[in-house]
Write a protein that holds these residues in place. Sequence first.
Motif, short mmCIF file in Angstrom:
data_model
loop_
_atom_site.label_atom_id
_atom_site.label_comp_id
_atom_site.label_asym_id
_atom_site.label_seq_id
_atom_site.Cartn_x
_atom_site.Cartn_y
_atom_site.Cartn_z
N THR A 1 0.84 -1.19 0.00
CA THR A 1 0.00 0.00 0.00
C THR A 1 0.88 1.25 0.00
O THR A 1 2.07 1.19 0.34
CB THR A 1 -0.94 0.04 1.22
N ALA A 2 0.30 2.37 -0.39
CA ALA A 2 1.07 3.61 -0.55
C ALA A 2 1.79 4.01 0.73
O ALA A 2 2.93 4.47 0.69
CB ALA A 2 0.16 4.74 -1.00
N THR A 3 1.16 3.81 1.88
CA THR A 3 1.79 4.20 3.14
C THR A 3 2.87 3.22 3.56
O THR A 3 3.74 3.55 4.37
CB THR A 3 0.75 4.33 4.25
N GLU A 4 2.84 2.02 3.04
CA GLU A 4 3.85 1.01 3.38
C GLU A 4 5.09 1.10 2.49
O GLU A 4 6.11 0.47 2.80
CB GLU A 4 3.26 -0.39 3.26
N TRP A 5 4.99 1.87 1.37
CA TRP A 5 6.14 1.93 0.47
C TRP A 5 7.14 2.93 1.03
O TRP A 5 7.04 4.15 0.83
CB TRP A 5 5.74 2.33 -0.95
N VAL A 6 8.12 2.39 1.74
CA VAL A 6 9.21 3.17 2.29
C VAL A 6 10.49 2.38 2.06
O VAL A 6 10.48 1.15 2.04
CB VAL A 6 9.03 3.48 3.79
N THR A 7 11.60 3.08 1.87
CA THR A 7 12.87 2.40 1.64
C THR A 7 13.76 2.41 2.87
O THR A 7 14.81 1.78 2.88
CB THR A 7 13.62 3.07 0.48
N SER A 8 13.32 3.12 3.92
CA SER A 8 14.03 3.10 5.20
C SER A 8 13.21 2.27 6.17
O SER A 8 12.22 1.65 5.79
CB SER A 8 14.22 4.53 5.71
N ALA A 9 13.59 2.27 7.42
CA ALA A 9 12.85 1.49 8.41
C ALA A 9 11.42 2.00 8.51
O ALA A 9 11.19 3.20 8.71
CB ALA A 9 13.54 1.59 9.76
N PRO A 10 10.42 1.12 8.36
CA PRO A 10 9.03 1.56 8.40
C PRO A 10 8.59 1.97 9.80
O PRO A 10 9.20 1.58 10.79
CB PRO A 10 8.26 0.32 7.93
N ALA A 11 7.57 2.79 9.86
CA ALA A 11 6.99 3.16 11.14
C ALA A 11 6.39 1.92 11.80
O ALA A 11 6.05 0.94 11.14
CB ALA A 11 5.92 4.23 10.95
N SER A 12 6.24 1.95 13.12
CA SER A 12 5.74 0.79 13.83
C SER A 12 4.33 0.43 13.40
O SER A 12 3.97 -0.74 13.32
CB SER A 12 5.79 1.04 15.34
N VAL A 13 3.52 1.44 13.11
CA VAL A 13 2.15 1.20 12.66
C VAL A 13 1.90 2.08 11.44
O VAL A 13 1.86 3.31 11.55
CB VAL A 13 1.12 1.51 13.76
N ALA A 14 1.77 1.46 10.27
CA ALA A 14 1.53 2.23 9.05
C ALA A 14 0.07 2.65 8.97
O ALA A 14 -0.83 1.90 9.34
CB ALA A 14 1.90 1.39 7.83
#
Length: 262
Positions: free
Chosen positions: A236-249
């Motif tokens: 999903t758009a909020t999950e597309w990250v290239t660094s460490a993801p937030a604890s709750v997307a």
Amino acid sequence: MTTASQPPLPIDTGKAHPARVYDWLLGGKDNYPVDEAVGRQLPPEAKNAARQNRQFMHRAAAWLAEQGIDQFLDIGTGIPTEPNLHQIVQEILPTAKIVYTDNDPIVLRHAEALLVSRPEGVTDYIEADVRQPEGIVQHARQVLDFTRPIALSLIALMHFIPDEQEAHGIVRTLVASLPAGSCLVLSHAASDLYPELAAQVTAEYAKGGIQLGFRTRAEVERFFDGLELVPPGLVTATEWVTSAPASVAEGSGIYAGVARVL
């Protein structure tokens, strides 16, 4: 900045347009009552989706520039909303070249005023429809070097192209023109994450004369056939990250991914 030389088409203020509805959802002022009427009938989540989609574009464009890609073909540009793609990319690579494309005449009028490149780089605009991909590529070749990697950006665009208009074939045609090392950046509204909301949004757009074709994850994944998805893959758009993801997307009804041309 340069723009295509063809005369602009007249703006139809009596019919809603996706670019102008999107502008309204983002809080912009470059839309008409007919566009606002569609936007106001959408569920509140639509504004969140527009924001999430824009933020994905920011992250993906910055990541691509950090990988050294300095050429972008952005189709379905929409009305300029800062920071625009070229501003993000040229902050990292000042000499980057960006070709913008949209089929709403009002986007061209605002592009002429707002999409101003850094002196070291280039921005170009063509008024064209993604359903004529060969023409877009032909124009882009006048600005971009198709022997070097190019990022093809299709942000929240292909769900406005239903299956009967060969959405997957259009993307295959565009990708086929790109050299190895290029990337496809795509976000697309989901039909299977929040089905009731998706149905409501589709119905309200249809009342405004805009046909939508939301798709399942498997259907969206087909746009990346033959390509190599980069981590974190199609998410999903909020999950597309290239660094460490937030604890709750934050939840999102948009699929997003970046993939390399092999």
